[in-house]
Each structure stands twice: as structure tokens, then as C-alpha cells.
Scaffold this active site. Structure first.
Site, PDB file in Angstrom:
ATOM      1  N   ARG A   1      -6.080  22.732  23.918  1.00 51.66           N
ATOM      2  CA  ARG A   1      -7.398  22.680  23.242  1.00 51.66           C
ATOM      3  C   ARG A   1      -7.531  21.416  22.382  1.00 51.66           C
ATOM      4  O   ARG A   1      -6.537  20.878  21.903  1.00 51.66           O
ATOM      5  CB  ARG A   1      -7.601  23.977  22.452  1.00 51.66           C
ATOM      6  CG  ARG A   1      -7.640  25.170  23.412  1.00 51.66           C
ATOM      7  CD  ARG A   1      -7.806  26.463  22.709  1.00 51.66           C
ATOM      8  NE  ARG A   1      -9.063  26.502  21.986  1.00 51.66           N
ATOM      9  CZ  ARG A   1      -9.382  27.465  21.119  1.00 51.66           C
ATOM     10  NH1 ARG A   1      -8.523  28.441  20.878  1.00 51.66           N
ATOM     11  NH2 ARG A   1     -10.538  27.438  20.502  1.00 51.66           N
TER      12      ARG A   1
ATOM     13  N   ASP B   1     -18.501  33.317  20.233  1.00 51.55           N
ATOM     14  CA  ASP B   1     -17.407  34.144  20.766  1.00 51.55           C
ATOM     15  C   ASP B   1     -17.907  35.335  21.578  1.00 51.55           C
ATOM     16  O   ASP B   1     -17.100  36.099  22.114  1.00 51.55           O
ATOM     17  CB  ASP B   1     -16.507  34.616  19.621  1.00 51.55           C
ATOM     18  CG  ASP B   1     -15.761  33.452  18.985  1.00 51.55           C
ATOM     19  OD1 ASP B   1     -15.537  32.441  19.670  1.00 51.55           O
ATOM     20  OD2 ASP B   1     -15.409  33.555  17.796  1.00 51.55           O
TER      21      ASP B   1
HETATM   22  C1  S3P Z   1     -13.747  30.097  14.344  1.00 50.25           C
HETATM   23  C2  S3P Z   1     -14.657  29.164  14.795  1.00 50.25           C
HETATM   24  C3  S3P Z   1     -15.094  29.065  16.190  1.00 50.25           C
HETATM   25  C4  S3P Z   1     -14.800  30.357  16.944  1.00 50.25           C
HETATM   26  C5  S3P Z   1     -13.396  30.850  16.709  1.00 50.25           C
HETATM   27  C6  S3P Z   1     -13.173  31.127  15.227  1.00 50.25           C
HETATM   28  C7  S3P Z   1     -13.355  30.070  12.932  1.00 50.25           C
HETATM   29  O1  S3P Z   1     -14.404  28.012  16.810  1.00 50.25           O
HETATM   30  O2  S3P Z   1     -15.006  30.189  18.321  1.00 50.25           O
HETATM   31  O3  S3P Z   1     -13.142  32.025  17.423  1.00 50.25           O
HETATM   32  O4  S3P Z   1     -12.698  31.026  12.457  1.00 50.25           O
HETATM   33  O5  S3P Z   1     -13.688  29.097  12.253  1.00 50.25           O
HETATM   34  P1  S3P Z   1     -14.906  26.474  16.750  1.00 50.25           P
HETATM   35  O6  S3P Z   1     -14.820  25.990  15.359  1.00 50.25           O
HETATM   36  O7  S3P Z   1     -13.989  25.731  17.677  1.00 50.25           O
HETATM   37  O8  S3P Z   1     -16.320  26.522  17.265  1.00 50.25           O
END
Ligand code: S3P
Length: 418
Positions: free
Chosen positions: A113, A305
Site C-alpha cells: 500500500r 470502507d
Molecule cells: C482510516 C482512514 C481511511 C479508511 C481506513 C481507516 C483512518 O483510509 O479507509 O479504513 O482510521 O484514518 P485512508 O486515509 O487511506 O483513506
């Protein structure tokens, strides 16, 4: 199939990570109840322990002895973030402000990632971030005396925004972050509840230099992303009602419920209290005939999500559902655009990939076939909802990966279905 019952879904994952991390940086002992007990949150707790933080569980409470704003210790070992992007990205921000180096590793999915998105702002603040394979993990963060920053995020990512805010918190400097669309603001709200000065104006957030954080006393509310699976189950059932008390109802997290309502879903949500700046309340859902809809890029951050689940729900709606502007799905725990479309087709539904989303055509015919989760917890649960509906015969290759965010998922599905 009928649904019935009231379920307290487990604690919110995003808030659980942040409660641990911010408590570790506070002055004194924090007390957190109903912390999510899942693999991802354990990764954060283990990494913080390796950074010198004492975390103990007692009588349903987690006690975290804060080491102060810049008091963490250099870890003797690599920080293993497992499957958790939040652990890697938020703790990279924390380490960037400390006078030491830490190396981050993770499982095969997390290692793929993108981490360049945090390297760039953290380096603009004065840290050095080495990505051994050009992007992803392993990643070595060399902390420094960070300076203030004004940063514009090219992608809407709460994790990137939080990494910058946490770096600034530890360093005691100002940071201003703008994002293309407002993302979840849990870091900002918890920081505010612990005494920091954080101001949000739409898609721009400013943290002022922080002297210290007061410890936290916090009941983690239920996770709306986990609640969404049970709401979907209720919408697609033949009768009954599901009630989900004590769910976090932050406006930047409830996009799935809003879109599902637009599709015809009978869902009510009532805010009943505030927990450390987070609205919390009860959701109720009953079976509903659903019709397809269009999800635009601006709808995406508040349901990022839940888009795999939305695709599965759309497979049972009347007409076509289109999701646009969701290219971030390609860099989640799996490439969720490819995973969900391939699996919908594998069980006999009609779905097409687009570069930044998908198109699903609903039908009433039985769904039958094998689902490959690629170890992605949300894929397992979304297809788990379809597998629970009468007439379908959906086999899921890995049911255990739900432990990343919702270890009791299969038991809860059993409890509410008749
Ligand atoms: C999250 C942010 C999101 C989300 C992840 C949890 C967080 O990701 O998809 O499950 O706790 O800040 P991204 O910041 O990559 O969008």
C-alpha cells in the site's frame, strides 16, 4: 429470512487506534473502555509498547500510561503493523517528531500500500522517510526537530492528514492541512477533547503548537463501518428489525446509511450523546425494496470502507448502481474494485469495473459460487451478508479475516437472523 434483535457492535476501529496513540502522548494515565479488540488495534498497541508505552487491560478498561508529547523511546525491534494502514501511517507521523529512527513492516497486503503519500509531507516538515522498495513497506522513519508546514493533500486520506497532525503535535509546531474532500476527523476531535487547539474549516484543518495533552477518559462508541453490515442484512431480509445502539454517528462516517436511504432503505439514526466530541446514537433498519443509485466522488470519503458492501447490496437492488471517483479503493487491503467485481461475477451477479469505480446491475435471481477474499475483511463480511440470504449459496474462502476489524461478525449475524 427474518431479522430481530439489538446488537452492540464492537468499538470503532479508527477511534480505537487514535485513543491508544493520543493517550500514549498524553501527560498521565488514560482510561479507555470498549476499545476494539481486533488484529488491527492489537498492531497499534504492540507498536506503542515497543515504543516504551505501558498499556494494561483491567476490568474491561484499558489503562495507558502516557509518556508526554515527545516521550516515546526508540524501539529495539521493527514495528510490525500487520494488516493495518492506520497503524503504519499514523505512527510514522508520531515517530517523525521524535529524535530516533523506527522501521515499519507489515503483512503482504500492507506492504503493497502507498506510503509515499506520508513520506512527502513528513519530509517537508524535516523528517527523513526511506521506502526500501520505492513505495509501501518496509519503511524507515528518521525523526527530527520538525518545523511547521502548510500542506495540500492530493488525495482525500484521513491517515495522511492524521500523520501530519501527529507529527506537528509531537514537535509542538503548527500545521495546516487541506484535502480535496473532507475526510474523517477523529484525530482532530480527540485532540480537541484532550486540550489541543485544532480548528477545522471545511476541507482545511489547522493545529496550533501544543504544550501537552490531558489524559483521556473515553468509552469508544460502536463502529459505523461494522454496523453497516448488519444494516445491509436488515434491508435485504424479509421481515423484522435490527437495532444497533451506541454507534458513532460522525457525519464523515455515515455516508453508507445516507446512500442506502436514497436507494429506499428504511434506516433511522438518532444521536443521543457526545463522547469526546463524537456524536453517538442508535440506528434501526427494516427490510426495504431497494433501487439503484449513483454514488459520486464527493460521496466517497464518508463511505470509503463501505463501498464493497454497497456493491453487494446493489446486486439485490432494482436497476443499476454506479460508483464514481473511488479510485482509492484500488489501494485498500485489496484492490477492492477488482475484488468486488470479480466476486460478484463469480456468484452470478452482473458487475463491471471502471478505472475509478464500478457498475452493478441488480437482480433477484439466486447467487451461487465461491468468493476469494484476498484476506480482505470487508470483502468477507460484505459477501457474508449475501451468503446469509435464503436462496443464495455463496462460499467464502477465508472467513477468519474478519478478525481484522469485527472478530464476532459471524456470531452476530447468527444472533440476528431467524
Ligand atoms: C482510516 C482512514 C481511511 C479508511 C481506513 C481507516 C483512518 O483510509 O479507509 O479504513 O482510521 O484514518 P485512508 O486515509 O487511506 O483513506
Amino acid at each position: 429470512m427474518k431479522v430481530a434483535g439489538s446488537i452492540r457492535v464492537p468499538g470503532d476501529k479508527s477511534l480505537s487506534h487514535r485513543a491508544l496513540i493520543l493517550s500514549a502522548l498524553a501527560d498521565g494515565r488514560s482510561r479507555v473502555r470498549a476499545l476494539l479488540e481486533s488484529h488491527d488495534v492489537r498492531s497499534t498497541a504492540a507498536a506503542l509498547t515497543a515504543l516504551g508505552v505501558s498499556i494494561a487491560g483491567r476490568d474491561g478498561e484499558t489503562l495507558i500510561d502516557g509518556r508526554g508529547r515527545r516521550g516515546l523511546r526508540p524501539p529495539a525491534l521493527d514495528l510490525d503493523c500487520g494488516n493495518s494502514g492506520t497503524t503504519a501511517r499514523l505512527l510514522a507521523g508520531v515517530v517523525a517528531g521524535h529524535p530516533f529512527r523506527a522501521r515499519f513492516i507489515g503483512d503482504a497486503s500492507l506492504s503493497r500500500r502507498p506510503m509515499r503519500r506520508i513520506k512527502q509531507p513528513l519530509e517537508a516538515m524535516g523528517a527523513t522517510v526511506e521506502l526500501e522498495r520505492g513505495d509501501g513497506l518496509p519503511m524507515a522513519v528518521h525523526g527530527a526537530d520538525l518545523h511547521s508546514v502548510v500542506w495540500t493533500n492530493p488525495v482525500a486520506s484521513a491517515q495522511t492528514k492524521s500523520a501530519i497532525l501527529l507529527g506537528a503535535l509531537v514537535a509542538g509546531v503548527r500545521a495546516e492541512v487541506s484535502e480535496p474532500a473532507p475526510t474523517r476527523d477523529h484525530t482532530e476531535r480527540l485532540l480537541g477533547a484532550m486540550g489541543a487547539s485544532v480548528n477545522t474549516d471545511g476541507d482545511r484543518v489547522v493545529i496550533e503548537p501544543v504544550a501537552g495533552l490531558a489524559p483521556l477518559d473515553f468509552d469508544v462508541p460502536g463502529d459505523p463501518s461494522s454496523a453497516a453490515f448488519l444494516v445491509a442484512l436488515a434491508l435485504l431480509a424479509d421481515g423484522g428489525e435490527i437495532e444497533l445502539p451506541n454507534v458513532a454517528l460522525n457525519a464523515r462516517r455515515v455516508g453508507f446509511f445516507e446512500i442506502a436511504r436514497r436507494m429506499g432503505g428504511a434506516i433511522s439514526s438518532i444521536v443521543e450523546r457526545d463522547a469526546a466530541g463524537e456524536p453517538v446514537g442508535t440506528i434501526r433498519a427494516t427490510p426495504s425494496p431497494l433501487r439503484g443509485t449513483i454514488v459520486a466522488g464527493s460521496d466517497v470519503p464518508a463511505m470509503i470502507d463501505e463501498l464493497v458492501l454497497l456493491a453487494c447490496v446493489a446486486a439485490r437492488a432494482e436497476g443499476v448502481t454506479t460508483v464514481q471517483g473511488a479510485q482509492e479503493l484500488r489501494v485498500k487491503e485489496s484492490d477492492r474494485i477488482a475484488t468486488v467485481v470479480q466476486n460478484l461475477r463469480a456468484v452470478g451477479a452482473r458487475a463491471e469495473e471502471t478505472p475509478d469505480g464500478f457498475v452493478v446491475e441488480g437482480s433477484r435471481g439466486p447467487l451461487r459460487g465461491h468468493v476469494r477474499t484476498h484476506g480482505d475483511h470487508r470483502v468477507a463480511m460484505a459477501f457474508g451478508v449475501l451468503a446469509s440470504l435464503p436462496g443464495n449459496d455463496v462460499q467464502i474462502d477465508d472467513r477468519t479475516c474478519v478478525a481484522v476489524s469485527y472478530p464476532g461478525f459471524w456470531d452476530d449475524v447468527k444472533r440476528v437472523t431467524r
